[in-house]
Design an enzyme around this catalytic site. Structure first.
Site, PDB file in Angstrom:
ATOM      1  N   SER A 118       0.835  -1.207   0.000  1.00  0.00           N
ATOM      2  CA  SER A 118       0.000   0.000   0.000  1.00  0.00           C
ATOM      3  C   SER A 118       0.863   1.248   0.000  1.00  0.00           C
ATOM      4  CB  SER A 118      -0.952   0.001   1.193  1.00  0.00           C
ATOM      5  OG  SER A 118      -0.334  -0.492   2.335  1.00  0.00           O
ATOM      6  N   HIS A 139      -2.687  -2.918  -6.323  1.00  0.00           N
ATOM      7  CA  HIS A 139      -3.113  -2.610  -4.953  1.00  0.00           C
ATOM      8  C   HIS A 139      -4.616  -2.817  -4.784  1.00  0.00           C
ATOM      9  CE1 HIS A 139      -3.588   0.589  -1.592  1.00  0.00           C
ATOM     10  NE2 HIS A 139      -3.392  -0.602  -1.086  1.00  0.00           N
ATOM     11  N   GLU A 151      -5.635  -0.333  -7.723  1.00  0.00           N
ATOM     12  CA  GLU A 151      -4.706   0.687  -8.223  1.00  0.00           C
ATOM     13  C   GLU A 151      -3.584  -0.028  -8.958  1.00  0.00           C
ATOM     14  OE1 GLU A 151      -4.125   4.653  -5.590  1.00  0.00           O
ATOM     15  OE2 GLU A 151      -4.015   2.805  -4.449  1.00  0.00           O
ATOM     16  N   ASN A 190      -3.833   5.948  -0.539  1.00  0.00           N
ATOM     17  CA  ASN A 190      -3.352   6.125   0.824  1.00  0.00           C
ATOM     18  C   ASN A 190      -2.850   7.533   1.113  1.00  0.00           C
ATOM     19  OD1 ASN A 190      -4.139   3.734   1.912  1.00  0.00           O
ATOM     20  ND2 ASN A 190      -2.341   2.645   1.152  1.00  0.00           N
TER      21      ASN A 190
HETATM   22  N1  CAA Z   1     -16.973 -11.585   1.667  1.00  0.00           N
HETATM   23  C1  CAA Z   1     -18.239 -11.623   1.231  1.00  0.00           C
HETATM   24  N2  CAA Z   1     -19.159 -10.710   1.578  1.00  0.00           N
HETATM   25  C2  CAA Z   1     -18.787  -9.736   2.438  1.00  0.00           C
HETATM   26  C3  CAA Z   1     -17.466  -9.644   2.946  1.00  0.00           C
HETATM   27  C4  CAA Z   1     -16.539 -10.633   2.524  1.00  0.00           C
HETATM   28  N3  CAA Z   1     -15.274 -10.640   2.940  1.00  0.00           N
HETATM   29  N4  CAA Z   1     -17.382  -8.557   3.760  1.00  0.00           N
HETATM   30  C5  CAA Z   1     -18.594  -7.969   3.755  1.00  0.00           C
HETATM   31  N5  CAA Z   1     -19.450  -8.692   2.953  1.00  0.00           N
HETATM   32  C6  CAA Z   1     -20.831  -8.372   2.630  1.00  0.00           C
HETATM   33  C7  CAA Z   1     -21.782  -8.660   3.763  1.00  0.00           C
HETATM   34  O1  CAA Z   1     -22.239 -10.000   3.729  1.00  0.00           O
HETATM   35  C8  CAA Z   1     -22.912  -7.703   3.460  1.00  0.00           C
HETATM   36  O2  CAA Z   1     -23.736  -8.201   2.442  1.00  0.00           O
HETATM   37  P1  CAA Z   1     -25.327  -7.806   2.368  1.00  0.00           P
HETATM   38  O3  CAA Z   1     -25.365  -6.307   2.239  1.00  0.00           O
HETATM   39  O4  CAA Z   1     -25.802  -8.505   1.143  1.00  0.00           O
HETATM   40  O5  CAA Z   1     -25.899  -8.307   3.637  1.00  0.00           O
HETATM   41  C9  CAA Z   1     -22.184  -6.491   2.871  1.00  0.00           C
HETATM   42  O6  CAA Z   1     -20.904  -6.964   2.414  1.00  0.00           O
HETATM   43  C10 CAA Z   1     -22.013  -5.425   3.900  1.00  0.00           C
HETATM   44  O7  CAA Z   1     -21.315  -5.946   5.016  1.00  0.00           O
HETATM   45  P2  CAA Z   1     -21.790  -5.806   6.533  1.00  0.00           P
HETATM   46  O8  CAA Z   1     -23.294  -5.823   6.609  1.00  0.00           O
HETATM   47  O9  CAA Z   1     -21.034  -6.812   7.328  1.00  0.00           O
HETATM   48  O10 CAA Z   1     -21.261  -4.412   7.029  1.00  0.00           O
HETATM   49  P3  CAA Z   1     -21.360  -2.978   6.422  1.00  0.00           P
HETATM   50  O11 CAA Z   1     -22.687  -2.687   5.817  1.00  0.00           O
HETATM   51  O12 CAA Z   1     -20.850  -2.090   7.480  1.00  0.00           O
HETATM   52  O13 CAA Z   1     -20.305  -2.990   5.225  1.00  0.00           O
HETATM   53  C11 CAA Z   1     -18.125  -2.704   4.411  1.00  0.00           C
HETATM   54  C12 CAA Z   1     -18.985  -3.387   5.428  1.00  0.00           C
HETATM   55  C13 CAA Z   1     -18.453  -3.233   3.003  1.00  0.00           C
HETATM   56  C14 CAA Z   1     -16.701  -3.085   4.745  1.00  0.00           C
HETATM   57  C15 CAA Z   1     -18.394  -1.156   4.468  1.00  0.00           C
HETATM   58  O14 CAA Z   1     -18.385  -0.709   5.777  1.00  0.00           O
HETATM   59  C16 CAA Z   1     -17.381  -0.356   3.688  1.00  0.00           C
HETATM   60  O15 CAA Z   1     -17.461  -0.234   2.495  1.00  0.00           O
HETATM   61  N6  CAA Z   1     -16.403   0.240   4.407  1.00  0.00           N
HETATM   62  C17 CAA Z   1     -15.286   0.958   3.803  1.00  0.00           C
HETATM   63  C18 CAA Z   1     -14.181  -0.024   3.535  1.00  0.00           C
HETATM   64  C19 CAA Z   1     -12.964   0.640   2.958  1.00  0.00           C
HETATM   65  O16 CAA Z   1     -12.852   1.838   2.869  1.00  0.00           O
HETATM   66  N7  CAA Z   1     -11.990  -0.180   2.547  1.00  0.00           N
HETATM   67  C20 CAA Z   1     -10.729   0.318   2.049  1.00  0.00           C
HETATM   68  C21 CAA Z   1      -9.762   0.433   3.159  1.00  0.00           C
HETATM   69  S1  CAA Z   1      -8.200   1.073   2.633  1.00  0.00           S
HETATM   70  C22 CAA Z   1      -7.391  -0.268   2.011  1.00  0.00           C
HETATM   71  O17 CAA Z   1      -7.821  -1.363   2.063  1.00  0.00           O
HETATM   72  C23 CAA Z   1      -6.101  -0.011   1.334  1.00  0.00           C
HETATM   73  C24 CAA Z   1      -4.898   0.122   2.135  1.00  0.00           C
HETATM   74  O18 CAA Z   1      -3.837   0.021   1.563  1.00  0.00           O
HETATM   75  C25 CAA Z   1      -4.887   0.458   3.558  1.00  0.00           C
END
Ligand code: CAA
Length: 384
Positions: A118, A139, A151, A190
């Site tokens: 990242s 990424h 990315e 990031n």
């Molecule tokens: N596999 C399959 N399905 C999954 C899953 C997985 N690993 N994780 C979540 N889901 C599904 C859930 O089953 C759920 O499905 P339904 O809507 O059909 O019920 C859906 O995704 C939503 O999940 P949750 O209900 O558990 O929780 P939520 O509504 O809070 O969503 C989230 C969770 C999708 C993670 C949401 O909160 C989100 O988009 N958050 C932002 C995440 C983000 O910004 N990620 C990037 C981080 S930065 C990075 O990764 C890069 C780096 O280098 C640091």
């Protein structure tokens, strides 16, 4: 070049998800890690995720059939016939370089080698191989099975063929690739994420707001899926501190003095993975949406001001367009709309005034970028 087999090195949070999306895209996959504990846990997590998709009808193939395409191993031998390898080991530069050296020796000469880093510069990793032109950054975002963005980060050595193969592969994995024109520490995602964390941190440490108020504005006013501190916990505070250090130490971003993140890291409260970070979670590794107040005094324009300033810097340096920054935030972080579009809607003048105000308090990173200054003075936005 037809890719048949994908290798994944590292079976942690990102690696297991990358293996899953690769298998779902019909590739044969080999996952390598140092211990069977990690591999077995990765296997369980993939099955759990596939079951969720299958039960909701989002995939037609039975999870056990998808699993037949994935093999797990503690030996690099399984990489001998890999066509494309994605490394997802911890963000330790010496470790990554060791992995690439090993991959360079063991994989066929036609194989492409990608890093899911990242923040570590791809050229530094490529330099340990004899195929620098075939090394690239790919990424993914957490959780990889859900987040659409990839990315694509070429180093100064990467060939056009490698870039095209990687973009094509990302599309076959049903992802949306955003290609950086030039490699920059922390990439686009990031750098923007860092600026959001820094402003969130500054507001709390300077007594302007509480953690919950900052996150309430992020979720309830900006409509982000998570608050900034909540997202930091989700990503892992070790990862957050690491990308903070890499970007700031590269000399390409002025730091914002703020100790909260480092203190959490030192206390080994790393967020969701340890069950405690800025918030408490039901158990280690178990995320649950945090409870936040509905209203908050935190101004959304102030909260994104430093990130928008960073976006302007990326545009000015020819790294990406405003549209690509927005694609990164929509598909990589599930923003309801792009950051630069949000800035336009909240008013560039408004953003500019916040930057000037915070800059005047001695925070040099907030010095308004000349593009923002120009847009604010001419009442224009990033989009016409
Ligand atoms: N596999 C399959 N399905 C999954 C899953 C997985 N690993 N994780 C979540 N889901 C599904 C859930 O089953 C759920 O499905 P339904 O809507 O059909 O019920 C859906 O995704 C939503 O999940 P949750 O209900 O558990 O929780 P939520 O509504 O809070 O969503 C989230 C969770 C999708 C993670 C949401 O909160 C989100 O988009 N958050 C932002 C995440 C983000 O910004 N990620 C990037 C981080 S930065 C990075 O990764 C890069 C780096 O280098 C640091």
């Amino acid at each position: 070049m037809t890719i048949k087999k994908i290798g994944v090195v590292g079976a942690g949070t990102m690696g297991h998800g990358i293996a899953e999306v690769s298998a779902l895209a019909n590739y044969k996959v080999s996952v390598v890690d140092i211990s069977w504990d990690f591999l077995n846990s990765a296997k369980e997590r993939i099955i759990e995720s596939l079951n969720r998709f299958y039960e909701k009808g989002q995939i037609k193939e039975r999870p056990e059939d998808v699993m037949k395409r994935i093999e797990f191993s503690t030996s690099y031998d399984v990489m001998r016939d890999a066509d494309f390898v994605i490394e997802a080991v911890p963000e330790i530069i010496e470790l990554k370089r060791k992995v690439f050296e090993t991959l360079d020796n063991i994989t066929p000469s036609h194989a492409f080698l990608a890093s899911n880093t990242s923040s570590i510069p791809i050229s530094t990793i490529a330099e340990v191989t004899k195929r620098k032109e075939k090394v690239i950054g790919m990424h993914f975002f957490n959780p990889p099975p859900i987040m659409k963005l990839v990315e694509v980060v070429p180093s100064k050595y990467t060939s056009d063929e490698t870039i095209n193969v990687t973009i094509d592969l990302a599309k076959k994995m049903n992802k949306i690739p955003v290609r950086l024109k030039v490699e920059v520490p922390g990439f686009v995602s990031n750098r923007i994420f860092l600026r959001l964390m820094q402003e969130a941190c500054r507001e709390v440490e300077s007594g302007e707001a509480s953690i919950e108020e900052v996150d309430s504005t992020a979720r309830n006013k900006l409509k982000l899926p998570m608050g900034i501190f909540e997202l930091s916990d989700y990503v892992g505070l070790d990862v957050a501190v690491d990308l903070w250090n890499v970007i700031v130490n590269s000399g390409t971003a002025e730091d914002v003095k703020c100790e909260m993140y480092k203190r959490k890291f030192e206390a080994k409260e790393l967020g969701v993975k340890t069950g405690k970070g800025f918030y408490n979670y039901p158990a280690a590794g178990k995320y649950k949406k945090v409870d936040l107040p509905i209203t908050s005094k935190v101004d959304p324009a102030r909260l994104i001001s430093l990130a928008v300033n960073e976006g302007a810097w990326l545009i000015q340096n020819g790294i990406v367009s405003a549209k690509d920054i927005d694609r990164v935030m929509i598909y990589g972080f599930n923003f309801p709309k792009g950051l630069m579009q949000m800035a336009d809607e909240l008013g560039i003048k408004n953003i500019y005034n916040h930057l000037v105000d915070i800059y005047s308090k001695g925070y040099r990173a907030y010095r308004p970028n000349s593009l923002i200054e120009e847009l604010a003075k001419s009442s224009r936005g990033f989009y016409d």
